[in-house]
Design a protein around this motif. Structure first.
Motif, PDB file in Angstrom:
ATOM      1  N   SER A   1       0.742  -1.326  -0.060  1.00  0.00           N
ATOM      2  CA  SER A   1      -0.049   0.002   0.008  1.00  0.00           C
ATOM      3  C   SER A   1       0.971   1.219  -0.106  1.00  0.00           C
ATOM      4  O   SER A   1       0.754   2.046   0.977  1.00  0.00           O
ATOM      5  CB  SER A   1      -0.891   0.223   1.271  1.00  0.00           C
ATOM      6  OG  SER A   1      -1.824  -1.121   1.111  1.00  0.00           O
ATOM      7  N   VAL A   2       1.554   1.519  -1.073  1.00  0.00           N
ATOM      8  CA  VAL A   2       2.313   2.642  -1.221  1.00  0.00           C
ATOM      9  C   VAL A   2       1.336   4.009  -1.274  1.00  0.00           C
ATOM     10  O   VAL A   2       1.816   4.906  -0.992  1.00  0.00           O
ATOM     11  CB  VAL A   2       3.512   2.571  -2.515  1.00  0.00           C
ATOM     12  CG1 VAL A   2       2.461   2.503  -3.890  1.00  0.00           C
ATOM     13  CG2 VAL A   2       4.300   3.641  -2.335  1.00  0.00           C
ATOM     14  N   HIS A   3       0.131   3.719  -1.723  1.00  0.00           N
ATOM     15  CA  HIS A   3      -0.757   4.699  -1.557  1.00  0.00           C
ATOM     16  C   HIS A   3      -1.529   4.654  -0.335  1.00  0.00           C
ATOM     17  O   HIS A   3      -2.270   3.620  -0.094  1.00  0.00           O
ATOM     18  CB  HIS A   3      -1.910   4.742  -2.957  1.00  0.00           C
ATOM     19  CG  HIS A   3      -1.112   4.891  -4.171  1.00  0.00           C
ATOM     20  ND1 HIS A   3      -1.375   4.168  -5.525  1.00  0.00           N
ATOM     21  CD2 HIS A   3      -0.094   5.907  -4.543  1.00  0.00           C
ATOM     22  CE1 HIS A   3      -0.565   4.805  -6.395  1.00  0.00           C
ATOM     23  NE2 HIS A   3      -0.178   5.711  -5.760  1.00  0.00           N
ATOM     24  N   GLY A   4      -1.676   5.734   0.215  1.00  0.00           N
ATOM     25  CA  GLY A   4      -1.942   5.549   1.863  1.00  0.00           C
ATOM     26  C   GLY A   4      -3.541   5.615   1.978  1.00  0.00           C
ATOM     27  O   GLY A   4      -3.932   5.029   3.166  1.00  0.00           O
ATOM     28  N   ASP A   5      -4.300   5.524   0.854  1.00  0.00           N
ATOM     29  CA  ASP A   5      -5.866   5.563   1.268  1.00  0.00           C
ATOM     30  C   ASP A   5      -6.057   4.150   0.580  1.00  0.00           C
ATOM     31  O   ASP A   5      -7.431   3.990   0.153  1.00  0.00           O
ATOM     32  CB  ASP A   5      -6.623   6.947   0.525  1.00  0.00           C
ATOM     33  CG  ASP A   5      -6.184   6.867  -1.061  1.00  0.00           C
ATOM     34  OD1 ASP A   5      -5.340   6.163  -1.480  1.00  0.00           O
ATOM     35  OD2 ASP A   5      -6.784   7.769  -1.640  1.00  0.00           O
ATOM     36  N   GLU A   6      -5.162   3.376   0.161  1.00  0.00           N
ATOM     37  CA  GLU A   6      -5.515   1.913  -0.274  1.00  0.00           C
ATOM     38  C   GLU A   6      -5.245   0.966   0.719  1.00  0.00           C
ATOM     39  O   GLU A   6      -4.030   0.219   0.685  1.00  0.00           O
ATOM     40  CB  GLU A   6      -5.048   1.790  -1.620  1.00  0.00           C
ATOM     41  CG  GLU A   6      -4.986   2.533  -2.478  1.00  0.00           C
ATOM     42  CD  GLU A   6      -4.174   2.802  -3.956  1.00  0.00           C
ATOM     43  OE1 GLU A   6      -3.466   1.793  -4.114  1.00  0.00           O
ATOM     44  OE2 GLU A   6      -4.574   3.426  -4.735  1.00  0.00           O
ATOM     45  N   PRO A   7      -5.919   0.595   1.847  1.00  0.00           N
ATOM     46  CA  PRO A   7      -5.600  -0.051   2.949  1.00  0.00           C
ATOM     47  C   PRO A   7      -5.368  -1.590   2.940  1.00  0.00           C
ATOM     48  O   PRO A   7      -4.822  -2.456   3.634  1.00  0.00           O
ATOM     49  CB  PRO A   7      -6.604   0.223   3.995  1.00  0.00           C
ATOM     50  CG  PRO A   7      -7.790   0.394   3.220  1.00  0.00           C
ATOM     51  CD  PRO A   7      -7.437   0.947   1.910  1.00  0.00           C
ATOM     52  N   SER A   8      -6.076  -2.381   1.647  1.00  0.00           N
ATOM     53  CA  SER A   8      -6.003  -3.864   1.812  1.00  0.00           C
ATOM     54  C   SER A   8      -4.854  -4.340   1.750  1.00  0.00           C
ATOM     55  O   SER A   8      -4.593  -5.355   2.141  1.00  0.00           O
ATOM     56  CB  SER A   8      -7.084  -4.269   0.552  1.00  0.00           C
ATOM     57  OG  SER A   8      -6.473  -3.863  -0.855  1.00  0.00           O
TER      58      SER A   8
END
Length: 449
Positions: free
Chosen positions: A120-127
């Motif tokens: 999850s390098v993108h903080g709003d992609e928690p899975s």
């Protein structure tokens, strides 16, 4: 680079299938994929994440994840947690290494077999980060003999690459930079940490876990993709396709879920428009291929795909995590079945690039992708240079960045020479040539070094 020179005859003998597997578990005998998933699921669950404890109702917070990994490290000799950097807001960038009976040291692992997951390098992609926490625990506590033998020969790495975005629930880091567009310039501490791990641990495979927003013609449980940059070594490209299609995607579809190619809109089973998934070297899946890692991208749909998920957010959240977890399991299966081949070909790719750079052979591409040739003469160099001349000022500015990329230089006249006769031959022109869209400098190409 790791390992000795591998036989090029072995490379010529590689026959790789790139077809997507399909089928339902109910229609066939249990496969190696289902057996691996079952072995992981059988691991003790004494230590659960807050996400698991809430049955998908609440995501694990960043402070909770720090505590979870500390507890996992204390509970299992197979786990070692270290910090490989600090974020813009001074949060630790944790690297979690798993191996049996204990994780190999970095030098020993780099000479052997390493599988890496970027969570999850993108903080709003928690899975992705939830999937990594679950998989790390399963590997730490499994009693399955095959998995234990696997961990004796392969080190598995997990890195949470954007804690500041995690806390803020933003795609970008605290400086409002998309870290997954920074693997060339390396302006963010997060991208520098990931790149340093790749350079120092020398992984054979990498799976970058993400989420995407589904829409019409673009709504499968998993979207996946390999490196598309045309400068990637052919064998690395084919192995990455194999891992993406026949292992990670196949692992997801074996559970009855769906998979598709990232960036392709599909109607009636046929792709008709590409909207994402290009060749940019600054994106991790492409960067991985350019530094001779068999890499891929995994994206799970972050919105409901059916009425049940619309009515139950916990069900939606669990599916998001399960899909990224299954994709990661597929990557492990790829290593279990092809460890020696992966080791041989990652080493051989480095040698092939070095030889091509020394001979000034082949073609250098500044545009195009694996299914699309460049259309402009400025996008391709059919007579490759032997290297690039940096001024002293340029070298002073770029020295640490080149070092993180594993690029070597030597003294040359009044500056530094960056020779193409090295394993990163496919990356160097994209960093230093004026024809490259995302260059970090405009160096002088040389035909004689």
């Amino acid at each position: 680079m790791r390992r000795g020179r591998s036989a090029l005859a072995a490379a010529a003998a590689v026959a790789l299938s790139c077809s997507l597997l399909s089928g339902s578990p109910a229609e066939a005998e249990p496969t190696a994929d289902s057996q691996l998933r079952a072995a992981l699921a059988a691991a003790p669950e004494d230590l659960q994440t807050p996400f698991e404890q809430s049955d998908g109702a609440e995501w694990t917070t960043h402070p909770e994840s720090l505590r979870y990994y500390r507890q996992l490290d204390a509970a299992s000799d197979r786990v070692r947690v270290t910090n490989v950097g600090r974020t813009v807001q001074d949060r630790p960038l944790q690297l979690v290494a798993v191996g049996a009976p204990t994780p190999d040291s970095r030098p020993a692992a780099a000479e052997g077999s390493v599988a890496m997951f970027v969570c999850s390098v993108h903080g709003d992609e928690p899975s992705g980060r939830e999937a990594c926490m679950t998989l790390a625990r399963e590997l730490a506590f499994t009693t399955d003999a095959a998995l234990t033998r696997f961990l004796e020969r392969t080190t598995v790495l997990f890195i949470n690459a954007n804690p500041d975005g995690w806390v803020a629930d933003t795609r970008e880091n605290a400086d409002d930079v998309d870290v997954n567009r920074d693997y060339m310039a390396l302006e963010t501490p997060e991208a520098r940490a990931v790149t340093k791990v790749i350079r120092d641990w020398n992984p054979d495979v990498l799976n970058d876990l993400h989420e995407y927003g589904p829409r019409e013609y673009y709504d499968t449980d998993l979207l996946h993709l390999w490196p598309r940059n045309r400068n990637v070594d052919d064998q690395i490209h084919q192995l990455a396709q194999e891992m993406s299609n026949d292992y990670s995607a196949a692992q997801v579809t074996s559970t009855g879920r769906t998979a598709g190619i990232y960036g392709q809109l599909v109607k009636d089973g046929e792709p008709f428009l590409q909207v994402a998934g290009d060749e940019q070297a600054r994106i991790l899946r492409n960067y991985a291929g350019l530094v001779n890692v068999v890499g891929m991208l995994s994206e799970t749909a972050n919105a409901p795909l059916d009425e049940a998920e619309e009515e139950d957010e916990s069900l939606l959240n669990r599916r998001r995590v399960e899909v990224n977890h299954d994709s990661a399991v597929g990557t492990l299966q790829m290593v279990m079945e092809n460890r020696d081949l992966l080791a041989e070909q990652t080493a051989a790719a480095a040698e092939r690039h070095t030889e091509a750079g020394a001979e000034q052979s082949g073609v250098i591409y500044f545009a195009g992708q694996d299914d699309m040739l460049p259309t402009d003469s400025d996008e391709v160099e059919p007579e490759p240079m032997c290297g690039y001349q940096l001024t002293g000022e340029q070298f002073t500015e770029l020295r640490s960045t080149l070092n993180l990329h594993g690029i070597t230089t030597r003294r040359h006249e009044d500056g530094r020479l960056v020779p193409l006769a090295q394993p990163t031959r496919g990356l160097i022109p994209l960093l230093l040539d004026e024809r490259s869209e995302y260059r970090i400098a405009e160096a002088t190409p040389l035909q004689e070094c």
